[in-house]
Scaffold this motif. Structure first.
Motif, PDB file in Angstrom:
ATOM      1  N   VAL A 291       0.857  -1.192   0.000  1.00  0.00           N
ATOM      2  CA  VAL A 291       0.000   0.000   0.000  1.00  0.00           C
ATOM      3  C   VAL A 291       0.886   1.232   0.000  1.00  0.00           C
ATOM      4  CG1 VAL A 291      -1.727   1.321   1.276  1.00  0.00           C
ATOM      5  CG2 VAL A 291      -1.896  -1.172   1.159  1.00  0.00           C
ATOM      6  N   LYS A 292       0.653   2.123  -0.948  1.00  0.00           N
ATOM      7  CA  LYS A 292       1.416   3.364  -1.077  1.00  0.00           C
ATOM      8  C   LYS A 292       0.470   4.557  -0.947  1.00  0.00           C
ATOM      9  CE  LYS A 292       4.554   1.218  -4.459  1.00  0.00           C
ATOM     10  NZ  LYS A 292       5.116   1.309  -5.836  1.00  0.00           N
ATOM     11  N   GLY A 293       1.065   5.712  -0.716  1.00  0.00           N
ATOM     12  CA  GLY A 293       0.313   6.951  -0.772  1.00  0.00           C
ATOM     13  C   GLY A 293      -0.727   7.115   0.320  1.00  0.00           C
ATOM     14  N   ALA A 294      -0.484   6.546   1.498  1.00  0.00           N
ATOM     15  CA  ALA A 294      -1.430   6.671   2.605  1.00  0.00           C
ATOM     16  C   ALA A 294      -1.185   7.959   3.384  1.00  0.00           C
ATOM     17  CB  ALA A 294      -1.323   5.473   3.529  1.00  0.00           C
ATOM     18  N   GLN A 302      -3.270  -0.650   8.020  1.00  0.00           N
ATOM     19  CA  GLN A 302      -4.622  -1.180   8.146  1.00  0.00           C
ATOM     20  C   GLN A 302      -5.207  -1.571   6.789  1.00  0.00           C
ATOM     21  OE1 GLN A 302      -4.535  -1.942  11.530  1.00  0.00           O
ATOM     22  NE2 GLN A 302      -6.727  -1.711  11.199  1.00  0.00           N
ATOM     23  N   VAL A 303      -4.939  -0.767   5.781  1.00  0.00           N
ATOM     24  CA  VAL A 303      -5.428  -1.099   4.446  1.00  0.00           C
ATOM     25  C   VAL A 303      -4.748  -2.378   3.948  1.00  0.00           C
ATOM     26  CG1 VAL A 303      -5.519  -0.365   2.032  1.00  0.00           C
ATOM     27  CG2 VAL A 303      -6.066   1.262   3.853  1.00  0.00           C
ATOM     28  N   VAL A 331     -10.219  -2.647   0.559  1.00  0.00           N
ATOM     29  CA  VAL A 331      -9.707  -1.300   0.837  1.00  0.00           C
ATOM     30  C   VAL A 331     -10.821  -0.451   1.442  1.00  0.00           C
ATOM     31  CG1 VAL A 331      -8.804   0.821  -0.189  1.00  0.00           C
ATOM     32  CG2 VAL A 331      -7.952  -1.399  -0.968  1.00  0.00           C
ATOM     33  N   GLY A 332     -12.016  -0.584   0.911  1.00  0.00           N
ATOM     34  CA  GLY A 332     -13.130   0.239   1.348  1.00  0.00           C
ATOM     35  C   GLY A 332     -13.609  -0.045   2.751  1.00  0.00           C
ATOM     36  N   TYR A 333     -13.470  -1.306   3.215  1.00  0.00           N
ATOM     37  CA  TYR A 333     -13.927  -1.596   4.588  1.00  0.00           C
ATOM     38  C   TYR A 333     -12.789  -1.607   5.607  1.00  0.00           C
ATOM     39  CZ  TYR A 333     -12.839  -6.637   3.731  1.00  0.00           C
ATOM     40  OH  TYR A 333     -12.245  -7.842   3.435  1.00  0.00           O
ATOM     41  N   SER A 334     -11.658  -1.055   5.238  1.00  0.00           N
ATOM     42  CA  SER A 334     -10.501  -1.018   6.144  1.00  0.00           C
ATOM     43  C   SER A 334     -10.685  -0.039   7.294  1.00  0.00           C
ATOM     44  CB  SER A 334      -9.237  -0.637   5.368  1.00  0.00           C
ATOM     45  OG  SER A 334      -9.347   0.692   4.861  1.00  0.00           O
ATOM     46  N   GLU A 335     -11.758   0.758   7.255  1.00  0.00           N
ATOM     47  CA  GLU A 335     -12.059   1.754   8.292  1.00  0.00           C
ATOM     48  C   GLU A 335     -10.978   2.826   8.388  1.00  0.00           C
ATOM     49  OE1 GLU A 335     -12.860  -0.328  11.925  1.00  0.00           O
ATOM     50  OE2 GLU A 335     -14.774  -1.112  11.196  1.00  0.00           O
ATOM     51  N   GLN A 336     -10.372   3.114   7.250  1.00  0.00           N
ATOM     52  CA  GLN A 336      -9.387   4.187   7.160  1.00  0.00           C
ATOM     53  C   GLN A 336      -9.903   5.248   6.186  1.00  0.00           C
ATOM     54  OE1 GLN A 336      -6.604   4.395   9.123  1.00  0.00           O
ATOM     55  NE2 GLN A 336      -7.586   2.615  10.067  1.00  0.00           N
ATOM     56  N   ALA A 388       3.096   0.696   3.451  1.00  0.00           N
ATOM     57  CA  ALA A 388       3.264  -0.497   4.282  1.00  0.00           C
ATOM     58  C   ALA A 388       3.067  -1.728   3.410  1.00  0.00           C
ATOM     59  CB  ALA A 388       2.267  -0.501   5.437  1.00  0.00           C
ATOM     60  N   THR A 389       3.655  -2.832   3.851  1.00  0.00           N
ATOM     61  CA  THR A 389       3.524  -4.088   3.137  1.00  0.00           C
ATOM     62  C   THR A 389       3.044  -5.168   4.093  1.00  0.00           C
ATOM     63  OG1 THR A 389       5.308  -3.469   1.619  1.00  0.00           O
ATOM     64  CG2 THR A 389       4.716  -5.806   1.728  1.00  0.00           C
TER      65      THR A 389
END
Length: 408
Positions: A291-294, A302-303, A331-336, A388-389
């Motif tokens: 995941v990039k660009g968070a 979390q994603v 991704v959408g339900y990651s609550e982020q 993160a990975t």
């Protein structure tokens, strides 16, 4: 023979938990399991500075409690003893007494302080520890024929299909510092933490508080970023022992080469974590979610964990189905905080979503990519500098078979 990575860190091609100076290890069959090795140990020539992180499951197993208490009291460990086959978890006062007895017997056999012994168990929950067999295993610790890193690695396994080990070397203060490790874990992997045991050793001298913080930070980026099935077990522990055999200037957060030591530590932990994820019960593929660009580091993690934990994503990868909709759903339900109109997704180098909208791509090419043994899913949130990975595996028919008959 070594393979060189950047920044003068060398990965040992046959690296083990005993690669650092002053450590030995062994394993035997003591009768807990039918025929496989089921009792192992690590021993340092001198008491080693110790740190640990443990499962957050409310039902923490008795050996975990005993080990945690000893490290908090002394901050030193010289001997680690581990049995497989029986977890000594949910065993009440008797289980705690048995863990203390296991610790005491090992201390007497190795001639070390009782609080300098760490104990660990893995296997069936709710079964009393067979102390007669544990005693047999401990008596074997005096037999030189039982000593080898490979024996230890085999003795700690349960449903694992392969042993897991790694070691690296790095130059610090003109000294060759080695960091090695061994781990087990195949199912019930959903840190923080899971049915996973990891033991990391180093011949560096390291200050305790800095080592404990380093272990926590490194674990958050490695062992706490893997999943197999979303379950969380009772015994999971990561221990690190630093025996100072290289007589280096004591490492701590203020040491100018502390970042280099941390990188070596991270490399071993991440390597072991990926081996655990790849060896998931019934797994055929390693899945890596980047995941990039968070907007924050927490959001990135979390994603990544939401996607790697999705059974629908895992089964799609198993079936080589380039169903990117399952990825964006996770991704959408990651609550982020996610802006759906910015999100992009790739299957390896194959772009499938750009700015929240599907792209035309060759589905046959996508299917062929997902047939690889290692699959990378890349998600760009385009909302900040953090990344993160996370690592996991596909979900297969064999996973159900293994766990439907675990006790039988």
């Amino acid at each position: 023979m070594v393979a060189t990575t950047e920044k003068s860190i060398h990965v040992l091609k046959e690296g083990h938990v005993t690669s650092p100076n002053g450590f030995s290890a062994g394993g035997v069959h003591c009768g807990i399991r039918r025929s496989k090795l089921d009792f192992g140990w690590i021993h340092s020539n001198t008491p080693a500075t110790a740190a640990g992180v443990y499962t957050l499951n409310a039902f923490q197993a008795a050996p975990l409690k005993v080990t945690k208490e000893s490290i908090e009291k002394e901050k030193l460990i010289q001997t680690v003893v581990v049995n497989s086959g029986v977890a000594n978890a949910v065993t009440g006062k008797q289980g705690y007494a048995d863990a203390l007895e296991m610790q005491k017997l090992a201390a007497e056999k190795m001639g070390v302080d009782v609080d300098h012994v760490a104990v660990s168990s893995t296997g069936l929950i709710g079964v009393p520890l067979p102390m007669e067999k544990i005693h047999t295993g401990i008596q074997s610790m005096e037999n030189p024929d039982c000593y080898s890193a490979e024996n230890f690695e085999k003795a700690i396994l349960t449903t694992d299909t392969v042993t897991k080990h790694m070691a690296v070397q790095v130059e610090i203060d003109g000294k060759t510092i080695t960091v090695g490790g061994a781990a087990k874990g195949s199912g019930m992997i959903q840190p923080n933490m899971a049915t996973m045991l990891s033991f990391i050793t180093t011949d560096a001298a390291v200050e305790h508080d800095s080592l404990q913080q380093a272990l926590k930070d490194v674990t958050n980026k490695s062992f706490n970023m893997i999943t197999v099935d979303g379950d969380c077990s009772t015994n999971d522990t990561v221990l690190v022992l630093a025996n100072g055999q290289q007589n280096n200037e004591i490492l701590n957060k203020s040491h100018p080469q502390w970042p280099l030591f941390l990188e070596a530590f991270q490399l071993v932990s991440e390597g072991l974590a990926k081996l655990i994820a790849r060896d998931g019960e019934g797994a055929t593929k390693l899945i890596e979610v980047n995941v990039k660009g968070a907007s924050t580091e927490v959001a990135a993690r979390q994603v990544a964990k939401a996607v790697i934990s999705s059974n629908l994503v895992k089964t799609a990868v198993y079936g080589a189905d380039p169903n990117w909709g399952r990825i964006v759903c996770a991704v959408g339900y990651s609550e982020q905080p996610i802006d759906p109109d910015k999100v992009s997704v790739s299957l390896g180098d194959i772009d499938v979503v750009e700015d929240g909208l599907p792209l035309d791509f060759d589905e046959i090419e996508g299917k062929q990519y997902l047939e690889n043994e290692t699959v990378q899913l890349v998600i760009n949130l385009k909302d900040g500098p953090y990344e993160a990975t996370a690592w996991g595996c596909d979900l297969t028919y064999d996973y159900v078979k293994i766990n439907a008959s675990y006790r039988t």
